[in-house]
Design a protein around this motif. Structure first.
Motif, PDB file in Angstrom:
ATOM      1  N   ARG A  72       0.730  -1.279   0.187  1.00  0.00           N
ATOM      2  CA  ARG A  72      -0.017  -0.010  -0.009  1.00  0.00           C
ATOM      3  C   ARG A  72       0.742   1.332   0.089  1.00  0.00           C
ATOM      4  O   ARG A  72       0.374   2.373   0.127  1.00  0.00           O
ATOM      5  CB  ARG A  72      -0.882  -0.049   1.017  1.00  0.00           C
ATOM      6  N   THR A  89       2.776   4.613  -1.371  1.00  0.00           N
ATOM      7  CA  THR A  89       2.244   5.599  -2.404  1.00  0.00           C
ATOM      8  C   THR A  89       3.153   6.611  -2.370  1.00  0.00           C
ATOM      9  O   THR A  89       3.556   7.141  -1.428  1.00  0.00           O
ATOM     10  CB  THR A  89       0.645   5.768  -2.301  1.00  0.00           C
ATOM     11  N   GLN A 109      -0.309  13.726  -0.624  1.00  0.00           N
ATOM     12  CA  GLN A 109      -0.235  12.791   0.377  1.00  0.00           C
ATOM     13  C   GLN A 109      -1.336  13.081   1.474  1.00  0.00           C
ATOM     14  O   GLN A 109      -1.728  12.045   2.081  1.00  0.00           O
ATOM     15  CB  GLN A 109       1.185  12.617   0.935  1.00  0.00           C
ATOM     16  N   LYS A 147      -4.501  11.769   0.756  1.00  0.00           N
ATOM     17  CA  LYS A 147      -4.606  10.533   0.343  1.00  0.00           C
ATOM     18  C   LYS A 147      -4.079   9.603   1.396  1.00  0.00           C
ATOM     19  O   LYS A 147      -3.124   8.574   1.001  1.00  0.00           O
ATOM     20  CB  LYS A 147      -4.120   9.980  -1.116  1.00  0.00           C
TER      21      LYS A 147
END
Length: 130
Positions: free
Chosen positions: A84, A86, A112, A115
């Motif tokens: 997960r 990112t 960031q 999200k």
């Protein structure tokens, strides 16, 4: 020297790349001081810290057109559960690359912040591969 004004502590530093791993697990959702969450506190700190850096001016969106000899480029990667991690999306800020441009770094941090992964488990190895 490029003739740019920088803090004395950075004056003689060569080009430096810094990749910041940000904890995106649910543990960071807890209130932290005046911040609604620890996650927001970390991102605010990074925004303030970036303003003090002698950024290189090298955009993450394009290949460097000149050899940069000093300055800092920063990348931001969020980690959480396995699989997960990112980095910033390709159409935002630096496009998920190292950047020496404050506005790109700010957009990366905004991305960031919007999200947060928010998983219970933490797995850093995936973030190190980005």
């Amino acid at each position: 020297s490029s003739g740019a004004c920088v803090f004395g502590s950075f004056g003689g530093c060569p080009l430096m790349d810094v990749v910041v791993l940000v904890d995106g697990t649910s543990s960071m959702k807890q209130a932290f001081g005046r911040h609604a969450s620890g996650y927001q506190a970390v991102l605010e700190f990074l925004r303030d810290w970036a303003k003090t850096l002698p950024l290189s001016g090298d955009s993450g969106k394009v290949s460097p057109t000149k050899r940069i000899e000093n300055g800092v480029r920063v990348g931001v990667v969020q980690f959480a559960a396995k699989g997960r991690a990112t980095k910033t999306g390709p159409a935002v800020g630096s496009g998920g690359h190292l950047t020496g441009v404050l506005s790109e770094l700010g957009a990366d941090l905004d991305y960031q912040e919007a999200k947060m992964i928010d998983t219970k488990d933490a797995y850093v190895a995936d973030a190190l591969e980005l």
